[in-house]
Design an enzyme around this catalytic site. Structure first.
Site, PDB file in Angstrom:
ATOM      1  N   LYS A  63      -0.345   5.637  -1.951  1.00  9.58           N
ATOM      2  CA  LYS A  63      -0.748   4.751  -1.111  1.00  9.58           C
ATOM      3  C   LYS A  63      -0.980   5.193   0.254  1.00  9.58           C
ATOM      4  O   LYS A  63       0.143   5.912   0.844  1.00  9.58           O
ATOM      5  CB  LYS A  63       0.120   3.524  -1.027  1.00  9.58           C
ATOM      6  CG  LYS A  63      -0.444   2.358  -0.351  1.00  9.58           C
ATOM      7  CD  LYS A  63       0.374   1.083  -0.802  1.00  9.58           C
ATOM      8  CE  LYS A  63      -0.182  -0.379   0.042  1.00  9.58           C
ATOM      9  NZ  LYS A  63       0.904  -1.536  -0.130  1.00  9.58           N
ATOM     10  N   SER A  90      -1.510  -5.509  -1.987  1.00  9.52           N
ATOM     11  CA  SER A  90      -2.177  -4.559  -1.289  1.00  9.52           C
ATOM     12  C   SER A  90      -2.416  -3.256  -1.806  1.00  9.52           C
ATOM     13  O   SER A  90      -3.226  -2.466  -1.431  1.00  9.52           O
ATOM     14  CB  SER A  90      -1.653  -4.462   0.116  1.00  9.52           C
ATOM     15  OG  SER A  90      -0.258  -4.145   0.096  1.00  9.52           O
ATOM     16  N   SER A 136       2.900  -6.684  -3.611  1.00  7.58           N
ATOM     17  CA  SER A 136       2.074  -5.938  -3.636  1.00  7.58           C
ATOM     18  C   SER A 136       1.814  -4.580  -4.540  1.00  7.58           C
ATOM     19  O   SER A 136       0.963  -3.947  -4.639  1.00  7.58           O
ATOM     20  CB  SER A 136       1.871  -4.935  -2.354  1.00  7.58           C
ATOM     21  OG  SER A 136       1.200  -6.247  -1.166  1.00  7.58           O
TER      22      SER A 136
END
Lengths: 95, 481
Positions: free
Chosen positions: B74, B149, B173
């Site tokens: 990420k 997210s 997330s």
């Protein structure tokens, strides 16, 4: 309790954000929708509950007061918008 | 055929494939699917060099735990020399001068990162539509969101670009996008994985963790990244469990609690049916199921949307246009430099949360909002602690619905926040949570959430592993990729 335009501008000023006139109402509406959802918590009696800042119940860690990180100023400043001789440059502050 | 990390490791160990071949294949897929899915912010073709080094290490018999396995990160984890954007215009030009601790740990285990994954800006969002780089599409249906997210992290695994990625979870997330994309994701206990070099959103809630096809792969990845880090004062100094050994524990004899509150109003009927079947499967594997009442859970959403924005408003004050990140052009004075840099570079949702957080922390509102939210947080924590005296795990749906359409909730922040109603409680209490794929509703994946006691990731992974040995939902793949 709904936020007024003044509340929005005060918080935005504290957060160093500008509120564009054309988006002010949309921002207020969205913020007030969130604050209305949040207000459900106001009716809960929490008078005997200790606030919880953190899920870990451990004390702060101490270490010897010696430098452990090497000096890498040039590398750290490579991402800076504007530097000179190791200093960060900003608009003139004192007239 | 999409592979798991374990299967790729077997190929490497039996010399049926090289790290270079696996990495080349991953890079090809990443490039080929970028237009369709937008899963990456940066694809790092230089990772082939790291793969070559991994092959050389393996030839010398010096390979580490994950040597030669292609993964992706990420774009919230700092990577020395490679852009770390956090999904924001603010950091579009930011190249971190150091590696996050988890990145160093993955490197020393030999993993090969092929790039940085798209995400909601500063990890604020549940649909990946808040990214400066545009939304990620769900590989199961590109009209749908992947969740957020960590949307890029979930989509890249679901599409078979890589077998595993790292995500972060502040309110769901990791677990919510894992659920929406039909993969397995683990939010570890707060403090189990170092936050050093992980761009901060809400520091008392943020935790990094693995996302993969299987619980077994999550165990492997967690073994590599968990542990104490002197550079993160909230990282816990206690030994890391042997998660791979823990996998064999199964669920027989374990007591599973089903909170009434996780099956009430707002839960989609299709999701409910699939989750009910998954619970029956756990029962048939020997788990004992009991009902639970957790009335304080309804306070979690209000408490979270005070605490998280409050911490965010403080954390994001560092973006001032001076030391790194975006700087507005031709500022009139220093204040104008701060205000315009921040207003021009932060997206709408980020600004909304900064303003909300500033408001609840400001004079006159602090006690009524922030202090009250912290008290509710204690009540939620206590409620979990009491529940875990009588149950080993708490199980329910990860999300109230399956993945929704792109654009469906972008105008209504509260509707978007409701996605995290079952996941945010774990962040407030600091406990671990796992999401495993457990079926489909309306053609989209459904996730089963398993919550556990602090530092009992092994128990959750064992339950997920036992379930995945008995079912094949985690092997399902989207078509047409």
């Amino acid at each position: 309790m709904a936020l007024s335009a003044d509340d929005l501008h005060r918080a935005a000023k504290l957060a160093r954000l500008n509120v564009a006139p054309q988006s002010q109402q949309a921002q207020l509406d969205a913020l007030n929708a969130v604050m209305e959802m949040v207000s459900a918590m106001q009716s809960v009696d929490t008078s005997d509950v200790e606030p919880m800042a953190h899920p870990l119940f451990q004390s702060q860690v101490l270490r010897e007061d010696v430098a452990v990180e090497p000096n890498q100023r040039d590398k750290y400043q490579a991402s800076a918008p504007n530097t000179d001789a190791g200093y960060y440059l900003v608009p003139k502050v004192i007239e | 055929m999409m592979m798991t990390l374990k299967q790729q490791l077997d190929l490497l160990n039996s010399q049926k494939a090289s790290a270079t071949e696996l990495t080349q294949e991953a890079l090809q897929k990443a490039h080929a699917l970028q237009d369709k899915l937008n899963a990456f912010v940066t694809i790092d073709d230089s990772s082939l060099e790291a793969a070559k080094s991994a092959d050389e290490r393996r030839a010398r018999g010096e390979n580490g735990l994950l040597d030669g396995l292609p993964i992706a990160l990420k774009d919230i984890f700092c990577t020395d020399g490679l852009k770390t954007s956090c999904g924001s215009k603010m950091l579009d030009n930011f190249v971190a001068p150091y590696d996050a601790t988890v990145v160093s740990k993955l490197k020393s285990a030999g993993a090969v990162s092929i790039g940085k994954l798209n995400m909601d800006e500063f990890a604020m969002g549940s649909s990946n539509e808040n990214s400066f780089y545009g939304p990620v599409k769900n590989p199961w249906n590109t009209q749908k969101v992947p969740g957020g997210s960590s949307g890029g992290s979930a989509a890249a695994v679901a599409a078979g670009i890589v077998s595993a990625t790292l995500g972060t979870d502040t309110g769901g997330s990791i677990r919510q996008p894992a659920s929406f994309c039909g993969i397995t994701g683990l939010k570890p206990t707060y403090g189990r994985v170092s936050r050093y070099g992980m761009v901060a959103y809400a520091s008392s809630l943020d935790q990094g963790g693995p996302m993969a096809r299987t619980a077994e792969d999550c165990a492997l990845l967690l073994s590599a990244i968990a542990g104490h880090d002197p550079r993160d004062s909230t990282s816990v100094n206690r030994p890391v469990d042997d998660y791979e050994t823990a996998l064999s524990q199964g669920v027989a004899g374990k007591v599973i609690g089903l909170p009434n509150q996780y099956f009430g109003e707002g839960l989609d009927e299709g999701v409910r049916k699939v989750v009910d079947d998954a619970i029956k499967a756990l029962e048939s594997l020997g788990a004992k199921v009991v009902e639970l009442d957790l009335p304080q859970q309804s306070l979690a959403l209000p408490a979270y949307y005070v605490i998280a924005p409050a911490e965010a408003s403080s954390n994001l004050s560092r973006y001032d246009g001076v030391r790194f990140g975006y700087r507005a052009e031709n500022p009139a004075d220093l204040n104008d430099l701060y205000c315009r840099s921040r207003s021009e570079a932060f997206g709408e949702e980020v600004q909304r949360r900064i303003i909300a957080g500033t408001y609840v922390l400001s004079e006159g509102y602090f006690d009524a909002y922030y202090r009250q939210a912290q008290r509710l947080r204690r009540m939620i924590y206590n409620e979990f602690a009491t529940a875990f005296e009588s149950v080993d795990m708490i199980v329910g749906p990860t999300t109230p619905t399956v993945a929704f359409d792109l654009g469906q909730n972008t105008k209504d922040p509260v509707a978007m926040y409701l996605n995290d109603i079952y996941t945010i409680t774990a962040n407030l209490a600091g406990i671990p949570g796992l999401s495993v794929p457990c079926g489909f509703s309306d053609g989209m994946p459904v996730g089963l959430q398993i919550l556990g006691r602090p530092f009992e990731e092994g128990t959750l992974l064992a339950a997920g592993h036992a379930y995945q040995r008995a079912t094949d939902w985690h092997t399902q793949q989207p078509e047409g990729l």
